[in-house]
Design an enzyme around this catalytic site. Structure first.
Site, mmCIF file in Angstrom:
data_model
loop_
_atom_site.group_PDB
_atom_site.id
_atom_site.type_symbol
_atom_site.label_atom_id
_atom_site.label_comp_id
_atom_site.label_asym_id
_atom_site.label_seq_id
_atom_site.Cartn_x
_atom_site.Cartn_y
_atom_site.Cartn_z
ATOM 1 N N HIS A 106 1.935 4.475 -2.662
ATOM 2 C CA HIS A 106 1.827 6.082 -2.642
ATOM 3 C C HIS A 106 3.354 6.587 -2.995
ATOM 4 C CE1 HIS A 106 -1.796 6.447 -0.822
ATOM 5 N NE2 HIS A 106 -1.802 5.636 -0.001
ATOM 6 N N HIS A 164 0.630 -1.176 0.230
ATOM 7 C CA HIS A 164 -0.065 0.058 0.081
ATOM 8 C C HIS A 164 1.036 1.288 -0.208
ATOM 9 C CE1 HIS A 164 -3.624 2.533 0.997
ATOM 10 N NE2 HIS A 164 -2.760 3.132 1.848
ATOM 11 N N GLU A 165 1.896 1.399 0.788
ATOM 12 C CA GLU A 165 2.712 2.732 0.968
ATOM 13 C C GLU A 165 3.385 2.532 -0.337
ATOM 14 O OE1 GLU A 165 1.832 4.682 3.034
ATOM 15 O OE2 GLU A 165 0.545 3.296 4.453
#
Length: 767
Positions: free
Chosen positions: A78, A74-75
């Site tokens: 980003h 997920h990170e």
């Protein structure tokens, strides 16, 4: 953009949050780090010690890697999008709080670290630090930095915000793509048990029925049935196409799911079918049977994973014959027939049963395993020696003998908010095989007829009538005398119904507090009051001091600790109409001794200790074995099939989460179904120790959950940021700073409150 781990599938829980404020500089020396983080370190060390002592370290490592991967991906989304848009990333962190010693380094302009608190992660960018106002960020000179997040176009910021969610969806697809070539276990939509208070029972659905279609969805799995039912609105019906072995022609019925007093969501009241294989677990000391049951008292007990392939033949109890093989529907391989095993257990409930089992080899191959025979004694009923009062009839099966005879059940009218009382049985009369009349009555006749007249015991009545029906194959009329409310008084009404054996081998459940006790041959269910109607002389109840007209208002059973010693459990309140459910639960006790709380007249409730006795003239079908759910293997044989199944599973998971969230918002699904990080870790640990491919599947499902929850339009979540960006795109200018600040504080309060709530639920489940 942080991503704390959220709840398991179908149970949305602790969602993601937002970036933490700018980090405080880390201590430069090791001693300084220990001084600054001593408290956190102590708790971490305690947790590690508990893991080493009580858990399987390898499985814990699997869980840490799996859930850590979900957060990392997920990170990473980003991070990668920010770099692609030329945004200055200051920090990339897995976890929160201070960095673990040795797990922090600088590469280029970014600090990478693994933090002490493993509840998520974050990517911190220049120009996007939650907790700072625009003017404060301007003071930091971020307005003049071309690589500031705030100075990128709306489209670029949308990409950065949504990249984490996109990566989680991609991870889920990859997980599904990996597992489907190895095979994914799915439970077929074949019904194993039906609760007697349920919509399914009243609609005439019974054990062995296969659901071929639900609301137009063909060949559903059991999980599809559950999710469809959970998404229904009040008053909405589901359309089922069903068939069964005894009725192979498909038929269509409409069923309105119920939300009972104990239910957390709309239910049909069914469970999936079982197999003839006993439960197995990689956990040390696991036993596939209930402590204290006949299955637990054998000299040569069952082993985890044993599969029953043969058993005593009811037609000749001196022989053990193989169970026939069958298939429960068109997608399952041939295997020993569970329905036949259950049929034999019903017919042989008064005899010891020899089970022929095959134990899987060390490689897990049942075909190479050892075959042996295990003898299990009958399961006598735990009796307290007190007869309780008959309650009203609350359930009727559609087109059953009771319905045809004119029996009336309690009925609630939602429009007028009134309830019509159901009939209450006061006498049952049948003709026995020798021509004599057997009478079960609340009030004995004068003079009494020894051997042919019995007290009306609502708990024992089903067993008594079943045994009568086994003897009587000709005249199967049952005369019911009921009290029926007419106006403001009760009138005696005599009805005649014909006993029907169609449900003889059904596995009905009295699993809810309002579940009635079923008379399967008549298709009716009645409640049993927790009011003592009579106490048998010399019984455990009499020895304990129980008296006629006592009201049981609470019960405290006992259980066995790890050393085999009895210890009391918590007190459970008993409502007046719940004794049928309480008695069913008593049959599952490991220890026959319990405390009961009794209300007697106007006196203060008193507590009595009572030790039940096992009645060998009244045997149960269940002998205490735990059987595994029946499963089918859905397997992809080509890359194209795996890709198709993976995408379909991802879309199905997203749809299920959104429908469950919607139902929860509108009150159809209880918030108690939510789970937090403790439950996620518990479930992950359990699956990690069983099957690595199921664990990969679970990680994929968690990744989908994280994506969906994190993109909800709540401030401080990625979805909340996206709402503000959409506003800016449409209006051509950002939302007012005051509005953003208020929204952030509201969102933060919502997230913290939700986190506290799901943690409370998690802890309560463990206690």
């Amino acid at each position: 953009m942080e991503s704390p781990q959220d709840s398991p599938v179908n149970k949305p829980g602790s969602p993601a949050g937002s970036n933490p404020p700018a980090a405080v500089p880390e201590p430069t020396s090791l001693s300084g780090w220990f001084a600054a983080n001593g408290t956190s370190l102590v708790f971490t060390v305690i947790a590690l010690v508990l893991i080493i002592v009580y858990l399987n370290v390898l499985d814990v490592i699997k869980v840490a890697i799996g859930l850590g991967l979900v957060v990392f991906i997920h990170e990473l989304g980003h991070f990668a999008a920010a770099k692609w848009c030329d945004v200055h990333v200051k920090t990339f962190s897995i976890g929160f709080g201070p960095a673990i010693p040795g797990c922090r380094f600088q590469y280029g302009e970014t600090t990478y670290m693994v933090a002490l608190i493993p509840l998520g992660g974050y990517v911190q960018m220049v120009g996007q630090e939650d907790g700072k106002t625009e003017s404060e960020e301007a003071d930091d000179d971020t307005d003049d930095d071309p690589r500031s997040y705030r100075n990128k176009t709306v489209g670029q910021r949308m990409l950065i915000i949504s990249a984490g969610v996109i990566m989680n969806i991609v991870l889920a697809c990859i997980c599904f793509l990996i597992v489907y070539p190895h095979g994914v276990k799915e439970r077929p939509a074949v019904i194993g048990r039906v609760d007697t208070s349920s919509a399914a029972w009243e609609s005439g659905i019974h054990t062995g029925v296969t659901i071929r279609k639900i609301n137009g969805h063909e060949r559903p799995w059991f999980a599809d049935v559950q999710s469809t039912v959970m998404a229904t609105w009040a008053g909405e019906q589901v359309r089922l196409e069903i068939d069964s072995r005894d009725n192979p022609n498909p038929r269509e019925i409409l069923v309105e799911p119920k939300v009972g007093p104990d239910a957390l969501y709309p239910m049909l009241g069914i469970t999936p079918s079982s197999s003839t294989q006993l439960e197995k677990s990689a956990r040390p000391g696991f036993k596939p049977y209930r402590p204290g049951s006949p299955a637990a008292k054998m000299e040569s007990p069952f082993l985890p994973g044993d599969r029953v392939i043969g058993m005593t033949d009811p037609t000749d109890p001196s022989k053990v014959t193989p169970l026939p093989t069958s298939e429960t529907n068109d997608r399952i391989e041939m295997r020993p027939d569970y329905a036949e095993m259950l049929r034999r257990m019903v017919l042989l409930r008064d005899r010891p049963i020899q089970f022929e089992v095959v134990t899987a080899s060390s490689s897990g191959d049942a075909a190479k395993g050892e075959t042996r025979r295990v003898t299990v004694a009958p399961a006598a009923t735990l009796s307290l020696g007190m007869r309780m009062q008959m309650g009203e009839i609350t359930g009727l099966v559609a087109d059953s003998p009771a319905v045809k005879a004119g029996v009336q059940a309690r009925k609630a009218d939602a429009a007028t908010q009134t309830t019509t009382a159901g009939d209450r049985i006061v006498e049952v009369a049948v003709t026995d095989a020798d021509g004599s009349v057997l009478r079960y009555a609340a009030t004995p006749s004068v003079p009494p007829q020894p051997g042919k007249e019995f007290p009306l015991d609502p708990i024992r009545l089903p067993d008594q009538l079943e045994r009568w029906a086994e003897r009587q194959t000709q005249n199967r009329e049952v005369k019911l005398t009921v009290l029926r409310q007419v106006g403001h008084k009760d009138e005696r009404v005599t009805l005649t119904a014909t006993w029907d054996d169609a449900r003889k081998y059904d596995r009905t459940m009295v699993s809810m507090s309002n579940s009635p006790v079923p008379l399967y041959g008549l298709g009716l269910g009645y409640q049993v009051k927790a009011i003592v109607d009579a106490v048998e002389p010399g019984s455990p109840a009499e020895k304990a001091g129980v008296q006629k007209s006592d009201v049981i208002v609470g019960i405290q059973p006992q259980t066995l600790d790890e050393a085999g010693n009895a210890k009391p459990t918590r007190w459970t309140d008993v409502k007046e109409s719940e004794w049928g459910y309480v008695f069913a639960q008593l049959q599952l006790l490991e220890v026959p001794t319990m405390q009961i709380r009794v209300s007697r007249g106007d006196q203060t409730p008193i507590e009595l200790t009572i030790t039940g006795e096992y009645d060998s003239t009244w045997n149960q079908v269940d002998r205490g074995m735990y059987f595994r759910d029946d499963v089918q293997i859905q397997q992809a044989h080509t890359f194209g099939e795996a890709l198709s199944m993976g995408v379909a599973r991802t879309l199905r998971s997203i749809r299920m989460i959104y429908t469950n969230l919607s139902a929860m918002i509108f009150g159809r699904v209880s918030t108690r179904t939510m789970s937090g990080p403790i439950t996620i870790a518990t479930v992950s640990y359990s699956i990690a120790g069983e099957d690595i491919w199921q664990f990969v599947l679970f990680i994929g499902l968690i990744s989908v959950n994280l994506a969906v929850i994190n993109f909800l339009p709540i401030p401080v979540l990625d979805g909340g940021h996206m709402v503000f960006l959409l506003y800016e795109k449409i209006r051509g200018k950002p939302a007012p700073e005051s509005l953003q600040n208020i929204a952030v504080w509201i969102g933060l309060a919502m997230i913290l409150s939700l986190m506290a709530f799901v943690m409370f639920l998690d802890i309560r489940r463990l206690l």
